[in-house]
Design a protein around this motif. Sequence first.
Motif, PDB file in Angstrom:
ATOM      1  N   GLN A 269       0.826  -1.208   0.000  1.00  9.13           N
ATOM      2  CA  GLN A 269       0.000   0.000   0.000  1.00  9.13           C
ATOM      3  C   GLN A 269       0.860   1.257   0.000  1.00  9.13           C
ATOM      4  O   GLN A 269       0.517   2.262  -0.645  1.00  9.13           O
ATOM      5  CB  GLN A 269      -0.909  -0.025   1.239  1.00  9.13           C
ATOM      6  CG  GLN A 269      -1.781   1.201   1.438  1.00  9.13           C
ATOM      7  CD  GLN A 269      -2.929   1.275   0.456  1.00  9.13           C
ATOM      8  OE1 GLN A 269      -2.849   0.770  -0.650  1.00  9.13           O
ATOM      9  NE2 GLN A 269      -3.992   1.933   0.861  1.00  9.13           N
ATOM     10  N   GLY A 270       2.001   1.195   0.681  1.00  5.10           N
ATOM     11  CA  GLY A 270       2.912   2.341   0.681  1.00  5.10           C
ATOM     12  C   GLY A 270       3.476   2.609  -0.709  1.00  5.10           C
ATOM     13  O   GLY A 270       3.597   3.775  -1.127  1.00  5.10           O
ATOM     14  N   VAL A 271       3.809   1.554  -1.427  1.00  8.49           N
ATOM     15  CA  VAL A 271       4.308   1.713  -2.799  1.00  8.49           C
ATOM     16  C   VAL A 271       3.246   2.377  -3.670  1.00  8.49           C
ATOM     17  O   VAL A 271       3.536   3.306  -4.439  1.00  8.49           O
ATOM     18  CB  VAL A 271       4.709   0.344  -3.381  1.00  8.49           C
ATOM     19  CG1 VAL A 271       5.002   0.460  -4.874  1.00  8.49           C
ATOM     20  CG2 VAL A 271       5.916  -0.221  -2.646  1.00  8.49           C
ATOM     21  N   ILE A 272       2.003   1.928  -3.544  1.00  4.53           N
ATOM     22  CA  ILE A 272       0.900   2.525  -4.325  1.00  4.53           C
ATOM     23  C   ILE A 272       0.720   3.995  -3.947  1.00  4.53           C
ATOM     24  O   ILE A 272       0.566   4.863  -4.810  1.00  4.53           O
ATOM     25  CB  ILE A 272      -0.411   1.754  -4.085  1.00  4.53           C
ATOM     26  CG1 ILE A 272      -0.286   0.323  -4.598  1.00  4.53           C
ATOM     27  CG2 ILE A 272      -1.589   2.454  -4.780  1.00  4.53           C
ATOM     28  CD1 ILE A 272      -1.442  -0.571  -4.187  1.00  4.53           C
ATOM     29  N   GLY A 273       0.753   4.287  -2.645  1.00  2.26           N
ATOM     30  CA  GLY A 273       0.537   5.657  -2.178  1.00  2.26           C
ATOM     31  C   GLY A 273       1.581   6.623  -2.705  1.00  2.26           C
ATOM     32  O   GLY A 273       1.239   7.705  -3.202  1.00  2.26           O
ATOM     33  N   TYR A 274       2.841   6.251  -2.597  1.00  5.06           N
ATOM     34  CA  TYR A 274       3.894   7.146  -3.079  1.00  5.06           C
ATOM     35  C   TYR A 274       3.868   7.263  -4.600  1.00  5.06           C
ATOM     36  O   TYR A 274       4.134   8.338  -5.155  1.00  5.06           O
ATOM     37  CB  TYR A 274       5.260   6.660  -2.599  1.00  5.06           C
ATOM     38  CG  TYR A 274       5.592   7.137  -1.204  1.00  5.06           C
ATOM     39  CD1 TYR A 274       5.908   8.467  -0.965  1.00  5.06           C
ATOM     40  CD2 TYR A 274       5.567   6.260  -0.125  1.00  5.06           C
ATOM     41  CE1 TYR A 274       6.200   8.915   0.314  1.00  5.06           C
ATOM     42  CE2 TYR A 274       5.851   6.687   1.166  1.00  5.06           C
ATOM     43  CZ  TYR A 274       6.166   8.026   1.375  1.00  5.06           C
ATOM     44  OH  TYR A 274       6.451   8.473   2.638  1.00  5.06           O
ATOM     45  N   THR A 275       3.534   6.177  -5.282  1.00  6.14           N
ATOM     46  CA  THR A 275       3.464   6.227  -6.744  1.00  6.14           C
ATOM     47  C   THR A 275       2.367   7.177  -7.196  1.00  6.14           C
ATOM     48  O   THR A 275       2.576   8.009  -8.100  1.00  6.14           O
ATOM     49  CB  THR A 275       3.213   4.826  -7.329  1.00  6.14           C
ATOM     50  OG1 THR A 275       4.259   3.946  -6.903  1.00  6.14           O
ATOM     51  CG2 THR A 275       3.183   4.872  -8.849  1.00  6.14           C
ATOM     52  N   GLN A 276       1.194   7.093  -6.582  1.00  5.46           N
ATOM     53  CA  GLN A 276       0.102   7.977  -6.992  1.00  5.46           C
ATOM     54  C   GLN A 276       0.416   9.434  -6.647  1.00  5.46           C
ATOM     55  O   GLN A 276       0.028  10.350  -7.383  1.00  5.46           O
ATOM     56  CB  GLN A 276      -1.220   7.542  -6.349  1.00  5.46           C
ATOM     57  CG  GLN A 276      -1.357   7.818  -4.875  1.00  5.46           C
ATOM     58  CD  GLN A 276      -2.775   7.544  -4.364  1.00  5.46           C
ATOM     59  OE1 GLN A 276      -3.603   7.006  -5.078  1.00  5.46           O
ATOM     60  NE2 GLN A 276      -3.028   7.919  -3.122  1.00  5.46           N
ATOM     61  N   TYR A 277       1.168   9.654  -5.570  1.00  8.06           N
ATOM     62  CA  TYR A 277       1.541  11.025  -5.191  1.00  8.06           C
ATOM     63  C   TYR A 277       2.463  11.627  -6.255  1.00  8.06           C
ATOM     64  O   TYR A 277       2.256  12.763  -6.706  1.00  8.06           O
ATOM     65  CB  TYR A 277       2.224  11.020  -3.830  1.00  8.06           C
ATOM     66  CG  TYR A 277       2.687  12.382  -3.371  1.00  8.06           C
ATOM     67  CD1 TYR A 277       1.790  13.295  -2.815  1.00  8.06           C
ATOM     68  CD2 TYR A 277       4.025  12.758  -3.491  1.00  8.06           C
ATOM     69  CE1 TYR A 277       2.218  14.548  -2.392  1.00  8.06           C
ATOM     70  CE2 TYR A 277       4.457  14.001  -3.077  1.00  8.06           C
ATOM     71  CZ  TYR A 277       3.550  14.891  -2.523  1.00  8.06           C
ATOM     72  OH  TYR A 277       3.981  16.131  -2.111  1.00  8.06           O
ATOM     73  N   PHE A 278       3.476  10.879  -6.686  1.00  6.38           N
ATOM     74  CA  PHE A 278       4.442  11.408  -7.649  1.00  6.38           C
ATOM     75  C   PHE A 278       3.883  11.454  -9.067  1.00  6.38           C
ATOM     76  O   PHE A 278       4.417  12.171  -9.921  1.00  6.38           O
ATOM     77  CB  PHE A 278       5.728  10.592  -7.603  1.00  6.38           C
ATOM     78  CG  PHE A 278       6.545  10.811  -6.360  1.00  6.38           C
ATOM     79  CD1 PHE A 278       7.083  12.067  -6.081  1.00  6.38           C
ATOM     80  CD2 PHE A 278       6.753   9.789  -5.447  1.00  6.38           C
ATOM     81  CE1 PHE A 278       7.825  12.286  -4.927  1.00  6.38           C
ATOM     82  CE2 PHE A 278       7.490   9.990  -4.291  1.00  6.38           C
ATOM     83  CZ  PHE A 278       8.030  11.249  -4.035  1.00  6.38           C
ATOM     84  N   LEU A 279       2.808  10.712  -9.332  1.00  7.24           N
ATOM     85  CA  LEU A 279       2.176  10.738 -10.654  1.00  7.24           C
ATOM     86  C   LEU A 279       0.943  11.639 -10.683  1.00  7.24           C
ATOM     87  O   LEU A 279       0.109  11.528 -11.588  1.00  7.24           O
ATOM     88  CB  LEU A 279       1.787   9.315 -11.079  1.00  7.24           C
ATOM     89  CG  LEU A 279       2.938   8.343 -11.336  1.00  7.24           C
ATOM     90  CD1 LEU A 279       2.405   6.985 -11.769  1.00  7.24           C
ATOM     91  CD2 LEU A 279       3.911   8.892 -12.380  1.00  7.24           C
ATOM     92  N   ALA A 280       0.818  12.528  -9.697  1.00  5.81           N
ATOM     93  CA  ALA A 280      -0.293  13.499  -9.637  1.00  5.81           C
ATOM     94  C   ALA A 280      -1.660  12.815  -9.486  1.00  5.81           C
ATOM     95  O   ALA A 280      -2.659  13.233 -10.059  1.00  5.81           O
ATOM     96  CB  ALA A 280      -0.292  14.398 -10.863  1.00  5.81           C
ATOM     97  N   VAL A 281      -1.699  11.765  -8.700  1.00  8.35           N
ATOM     98  CA  VAL A 281      -2.946  11.105  -8.271  1.00  8.35           C
ATOM     99  C   VAL A 281      -3.826  10.661  -9.441  1.00  8.35           C
ATOM    100  O   VAL A 281      -4.950  11.135  -9.599  1.00  8.35           O
ATOM    101  CB  VAL A 281      -3.754  12.029  -7.325  1.00  8.35           C
ATOM    102  CG1 VAL A 281      -4.737  11.190  -6.512  1.00  8.35           C
ATOM    103  CG2 VAL A 281      -2.856  12.816  -6.401  1.00  8.35           C
TER     104      VAL A 281
END
Length: 326
Positions: A269-281
């Motif tokens: 879940q942390g990987v998904i969260g940081y990925t969506q943050y850096f890809l502008a959600v």
Amino acid sequence: MKLPTDHPNPLVRSLFSFWAPTAESMRGWALASVVVNAGIAVTGAGVRVTGSGLGCPTWPKCTPDSFIPVAHPELSMLTMLVEFGNRLLTFLVLAVGLACVVAAWRLAPRRRSLMRLALLQPVGIVAQALWGGLVVNTMLNPFTVGMHYLLSVGLIAACWMLYARAGEGDGPARRVTHRDIRRLGYVLLAAVFALLVVGVAVSGTGPHSGDEMASRFDLDIEAVARLHADVVYIVVGLTFALLFALHISRSERPARRAALVLFAVELGQGVIGYTQYFLAVPAALVLLHVLGSTLVWIAALRVATSLRTRTPLSTAPSPTEEPATV
């Protein structure tokens, strides 16, 4: 005439097992209720990220003059179908909840603890449906939308407890590990719930409101996102501490396995969260993140229930088990 419970097809027997339940089928229906309640929570997020939150702008009707989607000059048929499809899933969730009630009622011997937990489901599902009407009538106010998800979180907890209790006796709760480790497990569960609440605040502040007309929380998205990340660190730290404590105390394997699964789900879940943050959600990752949040909650519930057990009232406790004091 053969009853459906005597049908030669195993699928038919399973579907009607609520009428002649065993302890195993009772647990199976409880697990099904966990799955469908988690599923509708995730599909509800799907309605939001596809901008279909007001696809059906009225409730209980889809449009002012129809209960089902019909062509309307001001509404997209696609968004109507997405929103209406999520409404229809409520009937599936209710059907599974009622099956749990019937199974608990017809289980022999009948167990009052299971009946109480099973009855929470239809009551909670009806409350959820009524709250869904409030979500529509408030034009997707972020508070009502967030509470809609948190109500699902509560229902999932009730369903999980039914699943756990169906596999136990009705004797007093007995911890299977050290008292302080069990307390740490409950602190972890509370921290996960706090994480979900902060996550709701992030969702209500950021994009993907469900419709252009929906309002947002008047909060600094960067500050709320940082708070969310801070709570994540606390949850992961508590999970690691619990996993370490269970290992060095040589606690029972189910408890250690449950904590390890929770830790793995949190990392994913942390990987998904940081990925969506850096890809502008992006919308797809938001939906995946909601699925991950729901799985983290279920895994945390599993950890909490793995730290204690209940024996049948007629069975003496094992000498290796200690009475639970909390």
